[in-house]
Write a protein that holds these residues in place. Structure first.
Motif, PDB file in Angstrom:
ATOM      1  N   MET A   7       4.880  -5.161   0.586  1.00  0.00           N
ATOM      2  CA  MET A   7       3.069  -4.596   1.308  1.00  0.00           C
ATOM      3  C   MET A   7       3.097  -4.995   2.711  1.00  0.00           C
ATOM      4  SD  MET A   7       1.392  -2.759   0.613  1.00  0.00           S
ATOM      5  CE  MET A   7      -0.963  -2.687   0.855  1.00  0.00           C
TER       6      MET A   7
ATOM      7  N   ILE B 167       2.891  -2.409   9.947  1.00  0.00           N
ATOM      8  CA  ILE B 167       4.030  -1.411  10.503  1.00  0.00           C
ATOM      9  C   ILE B 167       2.809   0.075  10.969  1.00  0.00           C
ATOM     10  CG2 ILE B 167       5.717   0.781  10.047  1.00  0.00           C
ATOM     11  CD1 ILE B 167       7.628  -0.756   9.353  1.00  0.00           C
ATOM     12  N   ALA B 168       1.365  -0.251   9.870  1.00  0.00           N
ATOM     13  CA  ALA B 168       0.896   0.792  10.136  1.00  0.00           C
ATOM     14  C   ALA B 168      -0.117   0.067  11.160  1.00  0.00           C
ATOM     15  CB  ALA B 168       0.082   1.053   9.089  1.00  0.00           C
TER      16      ALA B 168
ATOM     17  N   ALA C 286       4.763  -5.712   5.184  1.00  0.00           N
ATOM     18  CA  ALA C 286       5.282  -4.696   6.195  1.00  0.00           C
ATOM     19  C   ALA C 286       4.879  -3.856   6.438  1.00  0.00           C
ATOM     20  CB  ALA C 286       6.968  -5.045   5.960  1.00  0.00           C
ATOM     21  N   ARG C 287       4.204  -2.896   5.805  1.00  0.00           N
ATOM     22  CA  ARG C 287       3.413  -1.812   6.405  1.00  0.00           C
ATOM     23  C   ARG C 287       2.479  -1.966   6.498  1.00  0.00           C
ATOM     24  NH1 ARG C 287       4.918   1.342  -0.479  1.00  0.00           N
ATOM     25  NH2 ARG C 287       6.731   1.401   0.042  1.00  0.00           N
TER      26      ARG C 287
END
Length: 146
Positions: A1, A7-8, A3-4
């Protein structure tokens, strides 16, 4: 979570990067380093700076003087050069750094300011005493004439 989310966030920042003005993206220290790498500007010689003074000054002073010359603020450059000359006078002797000379110069200026305050207070007291004595003399003169 996590990591997302990272990245976003990175994608959002990279896409917004193209919309930012270039002066915000370009680091300021890069510009100032390039400006002072050229050496002493000729205008500073006219304003009273010499090579020995220039070599003793730190990079921040170089940057300021270059900016003053570039923007046409000759009076500011003259004042900065005069202050730098005063600081150099306190750097007599080998191994004295700019920072050490500045500390001694500041301490000397503090002593000068303190002495000026003491003198101003003494002058104020003397003026008050003279005024008081003049008023008393005038009062005594009026009493003797009455």
């Amino acid at each position: 979570m996590i990591a997302r989310v990272l990245i976003a966030t990175a994608c959002l920042l990279l896409s917004a990067h193209g919309f930012l003005p270039q002066h915000i993206l370009r680091p300021y220290h890069t510009r100032s380093a390039l400006a002072s790498a050229d050496g002493m500007p000729e205008q500073l010689v006219i304003l009273g700076c010499d090579a020995a003074l220039w070599d003793f000054m730190p990079p921040g002073t170089h940057r300021d003087l270059n900016r003053f010359v570039r923007t046409g603020e000759e009076e500011m450059a003259r004042r900065r050069i005069a202050t730098s000359r005063e600081i150099v006078q306190f750097s007599e002797g080998s191994g004295v750094t700019w920072d050490q000379a500045v500390r001694v110069w500041e301490a000397n200026n503090a002593e000068v300011v303190a002495a000026a305050k003491v003198q101003a207070k003494a002058d104020m007291i003397a003026r008050a005493k003279a005024k008081r004595e003049a008023e008393e003399a005038e009062k005594n003169a009026q009493q003797h004439t009455s």
